[in-house]
Design a protein around this motif. Sequence first.
Motif, short mmCIF file in Angstrom:
data_model
loop_
_atom_site.label_atom_id
_atom_site.label_comp_id
_atom_site.label_asym_id
_atom_site.label_seq_id
_atom_site.Cartn_x
_atom_site.Cartn_y
_atom_site.Cartn_z
N UNK A 73 -32.14 -64.64 9.96
CA UNK A 73 -32.85 -65.89 10.96
C UNK A 73 -32.49 -65.00 12.26
N UNK A 74 -33.02 -63.99 12.81
CA UNK A 74 -32.51 -62.98 14.14
C UNK A 74 -32.81 -63.50 14.85
N UNK A 75 -32.06 -64.33 15.66
CA UNK A 75 -32.29 -64.95 17.50
C UNK A 75 -32.84 -63.93 18.21
N UNK A 76 -33.49 -64.51 19.07
CA UNK A 76 -33.63 -63.45 20.27
C UNK A 76 -32.87 -62.18 20.64
N UNK A 77 -31.87 -63.52 20.84
CA UNK A 77 -31.23 -62.88 21.92
C UNK A 77 -30.72 -61.45 21.17
N UNK A 78 -30.39 -60.89 19.49
CA UNK A 78 -30.19 -60.27 18.81
C UNK A 78 -30.92 -59.12 19.54
N UNK A 79 -32.24 -59.79 19.54
CA UNK A 79 -33.20 -58.07 20.26
C UNK A 79 -32.68 -58.07 21.36
N UNK A 80 -32.81 -59.03 22.10
CA UNK A 80 -32.28 -57.83 24.04
C UNK A 80 -31.40 -57.98 24.31
N UNK A 81 -30.22 -57.75 23.53
CA UNK A 81 -29.00 -57.09 23.70
C UNK A 81 -29.06 -55.61 23.10
N UNK A 82 -29.44 -55.38 21.46
CA UNK A 82 -30.42 -54.17 21.27
C UNK A 82 -30.54 -53.31 21.74
N UNK A 83 -31.63 -54.36 22.64
CA UNK A 83 -32.80 -52.86 23.49
C UNK A 83 -31.37 -53.01 24.39
N UNK A 84 -31.15 -53.59 25.60
CA UNK A 84 -30.71 -53.43 26.69
C UNK A 84 -28.78 -52.68 25.87
N UNK A 85 -28.73 -52.99 24.89
CA UNK A 85 -27.31 -51.93 24.63
C UNK A 85 -27.23 -50.88 23.57
N UNK A 86 -27.86 -50.87 22.84
CA UNK A 86 -27.91 -50.00 21.46
C UNK A 86 -28.74 -48.78 22.59
N UNK A 87 -29.17 -47.36 21.82
CA UNK A 87 -27.03 -46.93 21.03
C UNK A 87 -25.92 -47.92 21.79
N UNK A 88 -25.28 -48.02 21.38
CA UNK A 88 -23.66 -47.62 22.37
C UNK A 88 -23.28 -48.65 21.87
N UNK A 89 -21.85 -49.20 22.06
CA UNK A 89 -20.63 -50.19 22.28
C UNK A 89 -21.35 -51.13 21.95
N UNK A 90 -21.34 -51.94 21.24
CA UNK A 90 -21.36 -53.14 20.96
C UNK A 90 -21.83 -53.31 19.68
N UNK A 91 -21.12 -54.69 18.74
CA UNK A 91 -21.48 -54.73 17.37
C UNK A 91 -22.16 -56.04 17.62
N UNK A 92 -23.20 -57.00 16.56
CA UNK A 92 -23.39 -58.35 16.43
C UNK A 92 -23.11 -59.00 14.79
N UNK A 93 -22.62 -59.55 15.44
CA UNK A 93 -22.60 -60.36 14.20
C UNK A 93 -23.37 -61.09 13.92
N UNK A 94 -24.11 -61.26 12.62
CA UNK A 94 -25.83 -61.93 12.62
C UNK A 94 -25.12 -62.41 10.97
N UNK A 95 -26.43 -63.25 10.69
CA UNK A 95 -26.27 -63.66 9.21
C UNK A 95 -26.28 -62.68 8.19
N UNK A 96 -25.98 -62.20 6.96
CA UNK A 96 -26.33 -60.97 6.17
C UNK A 96 -27.67 -61.12 6.15
N UNK A 97 -28.50 -59.96 5.68
CA UNK A 97 -29.37 -59.97 4.56
C UNK A 97 -28.85 -60.35 3.14
N UNK A 98 -29.60 -60.11 1.87
CA UNK A 98 -29.75 -60.43 0.53
C UNK A 98 -29.04 -58.75 0.39
N UNK A 99 -29.20 -57.74 0.99
CA UNK A 99 -29.36 -55.94 0.56
C UNK A 99 -27.82 -55.92 0.76
N UNK A 100 -26.92 -56.74 1.44
CA UNK A 100 -25.62 -56.22 2.10
C UNK A 100 -24.19 -56.55 0.85
N UNK A 101 -23.52 -55.17 1.10
CA UNK A 101 -22.76 -55.76 -0.58
C UNK A 101 -22.02 -56.38 -0.31
N UNK A 102 -21.22 -56.88 -1.08
CA UNK A 102 -20.65 -58.35 -0.81
C UNK A 102 -19.17 -57.56 0.31
#
Length: 329
Positions: A73-102
């Motif tokens: 459920x990645x919002x457009x804002x995530x891609x905007x910020x990723x495009x602008x600031x990655x690679x870089x000192x920004x961490x995005x908190x998003x809804x996790x996918x099923x592969x992420x270990x608990x």
Amino acid sequence: MSAVRNDDIARAAGILRSGGIVAFPTETVYGLGADALNPQAVARVFAIKRRPPDHPLIVHLPDVSYLKGWACDIPRAAYRLAEKFWPGPLTLILKRSAIVPDNVTGGQDSVGLRVPGHPVALALLEKFGGAVAAPSANRFGHVSPTRAEHVLEELGSEVDMILDGGPCQVGLESTIVSLLDARPLILRPGIISRSMLAEALGEEVETGTAEKINLRAPGMLASHYAPRTPLHKVPSAELYERAFALVTQGQRVGVLTRQEGVHKPVLSPVEGPGLYYYLLPDDPKDYAHELYDTLRKADARRLDMLLIEELPQDEAWLAVRDRVTRAAT
Ligand code: TXA
Ligand code: MG
């Protein structure tokens, strides 16, 4: 890439693949890395840090294309910020996918993701060919490491390899932004500021506490990033008076003060026995770069008390003010 060679990267990637732990430089602070898909390796990171298990780790990605594998459920804002600031000192908190270990997420439904902006970190992620879960490479609650020596001193024998990429350029941990709600929310300030985020998104960004959206975020604890020596914040005008009073009582005191500059009138400290000065730059970016190393140096002297000069109130100083406040008792 400083002293790190290609075969060091290959060896580090191999260690990650076999479930080992590699400390590596990022542009912010050094990370304590494990294969993010290997719960046993992730558990070792928690053990080495002595970190409570319900406190989530940031997952470092080789590039933005990994985002859809690790979040949903990645919002457009995530891609905007990723495009602008990655690679870089920004961490995005998003809804996790099923592969992420608990154990990476501390059992939460969200995950913290970032692509770090350091050539050694990127080379390692690329060679490893996957995501690396990495908190800052220090014991829980302590000052983050900004040099390989800091990691060696604090965790040395417990990690399988330390990649030495020299001093970290930024020196403060990444800005953390939650995109779980309609309104982006800054959970931890950093050098990517609220106004930079708002400009990239074309909308207001709030600064909030994790409780606001019912998250647990350990870096948000009132006491964190702290040296072992008691540290007190003191207004500029009272700094030397307080220090002299303590020294008169027989205490050994360290004073962390900014160099004279636009923010500060010229004061002339008088050196004396039992009194130690640590000069920090009068520019927020330079100050951030030096802060943790200076705290560690002052801490290593095993003084009775450290006094740190309060910082200016403007936005440029927000992230360092936040860390100094949490480091102070
Ligand atoms: O600059 C950085 O972010 C460094 C480098 C190594 O990347 N990492 C770092 O990690 O500072 P750590 O573990 O020391 O701090 C991570 C912060 C914690 O405050 C944690 O609560 C928050 O990120 N965090 C991670 N996942 C989260 C999630 N799902 N929800 C809320 N906060 C999260
Ligand atoms: Mg940390």
